[in-house]
Every structure is written in structure tokens, then in C-alpha cells.
Design a protein around this motif. Structure first.
Motif, PDB file in Angstrom:
ATOM      1  N   PHE A 171      61.738  33.284  40.130  1.00 21.50           N
ATOM      2  CA  PHE A 171      60.570  33.154  39.258  1.00 21.50           C
ATOM      3  C   PHE A 171      60.464  34.388  38.364  1.00 21.50           C
ATOM      4  CE2 PHE A 171      56.124  33.383  38.104  1.00 21.50           C
ATOM      5  CZ  PHE A 171      55.657  32.083  38.069  1.00 21.50           C
ATOM      6  N   LEU A 172      60.598  35.564  38.960  1.00 25.46           N
ATOM      7  CA  LEU A 172      60.572  36.811  38.187  1.00 25.46           C
ATOM      8  C   LEU A 172      61.670  36.825  37.140  1.00 25.46           C
ATOM      9  CD1 LEU A 172      59.626  39.763  37.691  1.00 25.46           C
ATOM     10  CD2 LEU A 172      61.204  40.441  39.515  1.00 25.46           C
ATOM     11  N   ASP A 173      62.843  36.328  37.493  1.00 23.99           N
ATOM     12  CA  ASP A 173      63.976  36.344  36.559  1.00 23.99           C
ATOM     13  C   ASP A 173      63.644  35.613  35.266  1.00 23.99           C
ATOM     14  OD1 ASP A 173      65.420  37.744  38.426  1.00 23.99           O
ATOM     15  OD2 ASP A 173      66.559  36.008  39.140  1.00 23.99           O
ATOM     16  N   ASP A 174      62.934  34.475  35.367  1.00 22.18           N
ATOM     17  CA  ASP A 174      62.570  33.714  34.174  1.00 22.18           C
ATOM     18  C   ASP A 174      61.703  34.550  33.233  1.00 22.18           C
ATOM     19  OD1 ASP A 174      63.927  31.411  34.873  1.00 22.18           O
ATOM     20  OD2 ASP A 174      62.212  30.525  35.900  1.00 22.18           O
ATOM     21  N   PHE A 175      60.788  35.298  33.797  1.00 20.88           N
ATOM     22  CA  PHE A 175      59.880  36.097  32.975  1.00 20.88           C
ATOM     23  C   PHE A 175      60.563  37.351  32.428  1.00 20.88           C
ATOM     24  CE2 PHE A 175      56.919  33.278  34.908  1.00 20.88           C
ATOM     25  CZ  PHE A 175      55.849  33.212  34.038  1.00 20.88           C
ATOM     26  N   MET A 176      61.437  37.934  33.207  1.00 18.95           N
ATOM     27  CA  MET A 176      62.151  39.118  32.736  1.00 18.95           C
ATOM     28  C   MET A 176      63.119  38.763  31.615  1.00 18.95           C
ATOM     29  SD  MET A 176      60.897  41.664  34.333  1.00 18.95           S
ATOM     30  CE  MET A 176      62.105  42.971  34.155  1.00 18.95           C
ATOM     31  N   ALA A 177      63.682  37.558  31.671  1.00 18.17           N
ATOM     32  CA  ALA A 177      64.585  37.113  30.615  1.00 18.17           C
ATOM     33  C   ALA A 177      63.833  36.955  29.301  1.00 18.17           C
ATOM     34  CB  ALA A 177      65.255  35.800  31.017  1.00 18.17           C
ATOM     35  N   GLU A 178      62.552  36.581  29.390  1.00 19.24           N
ATOM     36  CA  GLU A 178      61.734  36.410  28.180  1.00 19.24           C
ATOM     37  C   GLU A 178      61.303  37.760  27.611  1.00 19.24           C
ATOM     38  OE1 GLU A 178      58.023  35.807  25.863  1.00 19.24           O
ATOM     39  OE2 GLU A 178      58.107  36.686  27.865  1.00 19.24           O
ATOM     40  N   ASP A 179      60.949  38.695  28.490  1.00 23.30           N
ATOM     41  CA  ASP A 179      60.509  40.028  28.059  1.00 23.30           C
ATOM     42  C   ASP A 179      60.495  40.943  29.286  1.00 23.30           C
ATOM     43  OD1 ASP A 179      59.275  42.320  27.166  1.00 23.30           O
ATOM     44  OD2 ASP A 179      57.537  41.313  26.294  1.00 23.30           O
ATOM     45  N   PRO A 180      61.318  41.990  29.312  1.00 23.85           N
ATOM     46  CA  PRO A 180      61.353  42.892  30.463  1.00 23.85           C
ATOM     47  C   PRO A 180      59.988  43.501  30.804  1.00 23.85           C
ATOM     48  CG  PRO A 180      63.236  43.294  29.057  1.00 23.85           C
ATOM     49  CD  PRO A 180      62.350  42.348  28.309  1.00 23.85           C
ATOM     50  N   GLN A 181      59.104  43.597  29.807  1.00 26.49           N
ATOM     51  CA  GLN A 181      57.787  44.166  30.072  1.00 26.49           C
ATOM     52  C   GLN A 181      56.897  43.217  30.885  1.00 26.49           C
ATOM     53  OE1 GLN A 181      55.748  45.983  26.783  1.00 26.49           O
ATOM     54  NE2 GLN A 181      57.586  47.018  26.031  1.00 26.49           N
ATOM     55  N   ASN A 182      57.350  41.996  31.082  1.00 25.64           N
ATOM     56  CA  ASN A 182      56.579  41.068  31.911  1.00 25.64           C
ATOM     57  C   ASN A 182      56.519  41.499  33.368  1.00 25.64           C
ATOM     58  OD1 ASN A 182      55.814  39.300  29.865  1.00 25.64           O
ATOM     59  ND2 ASN A 182      57.609  37.979  30.122  1.00 25.64           N
ATOM     60  N   SER A 183      57.295  42.492  33.737  1.00 29.21           N
ATOM     61  CA  SER A 183      57.252  42.990  35.114  1.00 29.21           C
ATOM     62  C   SER A 183      55.859  43.479  35.482  1.00 29.21           C
ATOM     63  CB  SER A 183      58.258  44.126  35.299  1.00 29.21           C
ATOM     64  OG  SER A 183      57.956  45.220  34.434  1.00 29.21           O
ATOM     65  N   ARG A 184      55.042  43.841  34.504  1.00 24.17           N
ATOM     66  CA  ARG A 184      53.695  44.346  34.782  1.00 24.17           C
ATOM     67  C   ARG A 184      52.774  43.271  35.361  1.00 24.17           C
ATOM     68  NH1 ARG A 184      51.406  44.601  28.525  1.00 24.17           N
ATOM     69  NH2 ARG A 184      53.239  43.501  27.762  1.00 24.17           N
ATOM     70  N   PHE A 185      53.167  42.011  35.261  1.00 25.36           N
ATOM     71  CA  PHE A 185      52.331  40.925  35.787  1.00 25.36           C
ATOM     72  C   PHE A 185      52.700  40.552  37.224  1.00 25.36           C
ATOM     73  CE2 PHE A 185      52.596  40.321  31.127  1.00 25.36           C
ATOM     74  CZ  PHE A 185      51.270  40.629  30.839  1.00 25.36           C
ATOM     75  N   PHE A 186      53.576  41.342  37.829  1.00 28.43           N
ATOM     76  CA  PHE A 186      54.021  41.103  39.195  1.00 28.43           C
ATOM     77  C   PHE A 186      53.711  42.307  40.076  1.00 28.43           C
ATOM     78  CE2 PHE A 186      56.484  38.356  36.502  1.00 28.43           C
ATOM     79  CZ  PHE A 186      56.679  37.200  37.241  1.00 28.43           C
ATOM     80  N   ALA A 187      53.228  42.028  41.281  1.00 25.90           N
ATOM     81  CA  ALA A 187      52.986  43.066  42.279  1.00 25.90           C
ATOM     82  C   ALA A 187      53.823  42.754  43.508  1.00 25.90           C
ATOM     83  CB  ALA A 187      51.503  43.130  42.640  1.00 25.90           C
ATOM     84  N   GLY A 188      54.123  43.775  44.287  1.00 27.82           N
ATOM     85  CA  GLY A 188      54.964  43.597  45.460  1.00 27.82           C
ATOM     86  C   GLY A 188      54.313  42.745  46.533  1.00 27.82           C
ATOM     87  N   GLY A 189      55.129  41.900  47.169  1.00 23.48           N
ATOM     88  CA  GLY A 189      54.675  41.099  48.303  1.00 23.48           C
ATOM     89  C   GLY A 189      55.543  41.405  49.509  1.00 23.48           C
ATOM     90  N   GLU A 190      55.635  40.478  50.439  1.00 20.38           N
ATOM     91  CA  GLU A 190      56.447  40.685  51.622  1.00 20.38           C
ATOM     92  C   GLU A 190      57.903  40.322  51.346  1.00 20.38           C
ATOM     93  OE1 GLU A 190      54.944  38.744  55.052  1.00 20.38           O
ATOM     94  OE2 GLU A 190      52.912  39.539  54.833  1.00 20.38           O
ATOM     95  N   GLY A 191      58.797  41.160  51.832  1.00 20.76           N
ATOM     96  CA  GLY A 191      60.220  40.909  51.635  1.00 20.76           C
ATOM     97  C   GLY A 191      60.573  40.878  50.158  1.00 20.76           C
ATOM     98  N   ASP A 192      61.241  39.788  49.748  1.00 14.14           N
ATOM     99  CA  ASP A 192      61.606  39.664  48.326  1.00 14.14           C
ATOM    100  C   ASP A 192      60.556  38.901  47.525  1.00 14.14           C
ATOM    101  OD1 ASP A 192      61.943  37.096  49.242  1.00 14.14           O
ATOM    102  OD2 ASP A 192      63.938  36.802  48.355  1.00 14.14           O
ATOM    103  N   ARG A 193      59.403  38.640  48.136  1.00 12.48           N
ATOM    104  CA  ARG A 193      58.341  37.906  47.462  1.00 12.48           C
ATOM    105  C   ARG A 193      57.504  38.842  46.594  1.00 12.48           C
ATOM    106  NH1 ARG A 193      60.486  33.308  47.814  1.00 12.48           N
ATOM    107  NH2 ARG A 193      58.499  32.218  47.487  1.00 12.48           N
ATOM    108  N   MET A 194      56.913  38.264  45.550  1.00 14.84           N
ATOM    109  CA  MET A 194      56.033  39.002  44.656  1.00 14.84           C
ATOM    110  C   MET A 194      54.779  38.183  44.373  1.00 14.84           C
ATOM    111  SD  MET A 194      59.036  40.407  42.234  1.00 14.84           S
ATOM    112  CE  MET A 194      60.000  38.996  42.768  1.00 14.84           C
ATOM    113  N   MET A 195      53.766  38.853  43.854  1.00 14.37           N
ATOM    114  CA  MET A 195      52.502  38.197  43.534  1.00 14.37           C
ATOM    115  C   MET A 195      52.342  38.203  42.017  1.00 14.37           C
ATOM    116  SD  MET A 195      51.890  37.756  46.712  1.00 14.37           S
ATOM    117  CE  MET A 195      50.281  36.943  46.691  1.00 14.37           C
TER     118      MET A 195
END
Length: 251
Positions: A171-195
Motif C-alpha cells: 500500500f505504501l509503495d503505491d503512494f511513494m511511487a506517486e510522490d515520495p513525500q507521501n511518506s508523511r501520511f504514514f505512521a509506524g505500526g506493528e511489524g511491517d504494518r503502517m497506519m
């Protein structure tokens, strides 16, 4: 039970509302104001619920206009009742008496208004539609009817919040492909999961597009089962189906 209708000052005095599940005729897992014809709820009960919404908006049921939502960036212009329900995820109108309605159950319902130009819009913006540009497409379609995006107000209604929206690395990959700055909309979750913060992403897309004003009502669909339907919550509870909330705006 009386309908509960959430409103937002930036859209006033136009008649509008983000309807909760309160005040409907559905029962069981759909208990309340389920307005989703695509659900397995009884068709006649859904019709009763939609009639209640139309009455609250001061229109006949055929002027409560919706589309066959499919997580696209497609927008249609509405001038009256539709003979056929098109596949799209947003609508715009400059016709008095037409009520634009979108259905959601975690995705963003977004209502738009340019008070000066007399143009309105409504969009269903899940992560895929937002990523593909449905919000910007709605602004473009409103401008084609005479609106100015600097004069447009948009309000995101009840949606799933970041604390409830766990996603995987693909899911993160789709957003990073659109714009690397989209990482700001994700927070760490458990394991490899994100919020993922869907409303913040929606606000970012609207504001980056040059809209006059955009805000979120800050209601989380997942976290308040008494007021809102939630696809994700129903999935976690292993329920067979889920209700759909309706959000409406009219001139």
C-alpha cells in the motif's frame, strides 16, 4: 428515531448533511439509516431510508442523485434525475433543487460548494480514488460550470482515521511511487504494518489543487459504531455485510 445530520459551517447556508446511521428503518447488522442499494439489506427498507434523507433535504427521491461508485476519478455533471445510474465517483451541479449524494463506509465523503457561482459537488474518495485524482477532477468539473477554485469550500465528512487504518508495505509503495513525500501520511505500526492518514491525504490533495478552504469534520467511522457504518470494522467482526452512510448537498 430522529435523523442525525452533521453539518459544516463552510457549506452553509446551502442545505447539506453528513447523515449518521441514526433514524433509519434497517435492522440487524444494518441497524439504522442504511442507504446502500448495493448492500444485502432489504430493498424496500433501503428505499424507506433514502426517502427519509430526501425529505430531510427537501427534495423528491428522484432528485436525490447518486452514481455507481467504483473507486474511480470519474465525475459527471448532473442537471436533474438520471435515467440510468452511471459509473463514477463524483458529481457536480449548478441546477437548483438537485441533491448530490455519495455513499461511504470508511472512505471519504467530500462535499463542495462555490457559493458565489452557485456550483456544488460531491465526491466519494477512498484511497484509490484520491490517489488517482478524483478530488482534483471534481474541482475541474466545478470550474467547467463557472466555479472558481479559490472560492470553493470542501468538507470531508466521517471517514476512517489514521489510528484505525492499518495497511501493508505494498500500500505504501503505491503512494511513494506517486510522490515520495507521501511518506508523511504514514505512521509506524506493528511489524511491517503502517497506519495511513486518509483524511490528511485528502486535505493535502485539495489544498495542493488550490482550493479556497478545506477541512475534515474529524469523525472516525471505525471508532464510533453507534453513529457510523464501517467496512473495516465489519470485516474485523466477521459480519456478512455492512451499511452505507449517505452524504448530501443541494442548491
Amino acid at each position: 428515531m430522529t435523523l442525525e445530520i452533521l453539518t459544516a459551517e463552510p457549506l452553509a447556508p446551502l442545505r447539506h448533511g453528513f447523515f449518521t446511521r441514526k433514524g433509519g428503518a434497517s435492522s440487524g447488522i444494518f441497524s439504522g439509516l442504511n442507504c446502500g442499494n448495493g448492500s444485502s439489506d432489504q430493498t424496500d427498507i433501503v428505499s424507506i431510508n433514502r426517502h427519509r434523507v430526501a425529505d430531510a433535504m427537501g427534495v423528491s427521491s428522484d432528485y436525490l442523485v447518486g452514481v455507481h461508485q467504483a473507486h474511480t476519478a470519474d465525475v459527471i455533471t448532473v442537471t436533474g434525475p438520471l435515467d440510468e445510474i452511471p459509473r463514477a465517483d463524483a458529481m457536480v451541479s449548478a441546477t437548483p433543487g438537485v441533491a448530490l449524494a455519495v455513499l461511504t463506509a470508511d472512505c471519504q465523503p467530500v462535499l463542495f460548494a462555490d457559493h458565489e457561482a452557485g456550483v456544488i459537488g460531491a465526491a466519494h474518495a477512498g484511497w484509490r480514488g484520491a490517489l488517482d485524482g478524483v478530488l482534483e477532477a471534481t474541482l475541474d468539473a466545478m470550474e467547467s460550470l463557472g466555479a472558481n477554485r479559490e472560492d470553493i469550500n470542501a468538507v470531508i465528512g466521517p471517514s476512517i482515521s489514521q489510528r484505525a487504518y492499518e495497511v501493508g508495505p505494498e500500500f505504501l509503495d503505491d503512494f511513494m511511487a506517486e510522490d515520495p513525500q507521501n511518506s508523511r501520511f504514514f505512521a509506524g505500526g506493528e511489524g511491517d504494518r503502517m497506519m495511513f492518514d486518509l483524511p490528511a491525504y485528502g486535505l493535502h490533495r485539495l489544498r495542493s489543487a488550490g482550493i479556497g478552504h478545506a477541512e475534515w469534520t474529524r469523525h472516525c467511522t471505525y471508532s464510533d459504531a453507534d453513529r457510523f457504518y464501517s467496512y473495516r470494522r465489519s470485516t474485523h467482526r466477521s459480519e456478512a455485510d455492512y451499511g452505507r452512510l449517505i452524504s448530501v448537498i443541494r442548491l
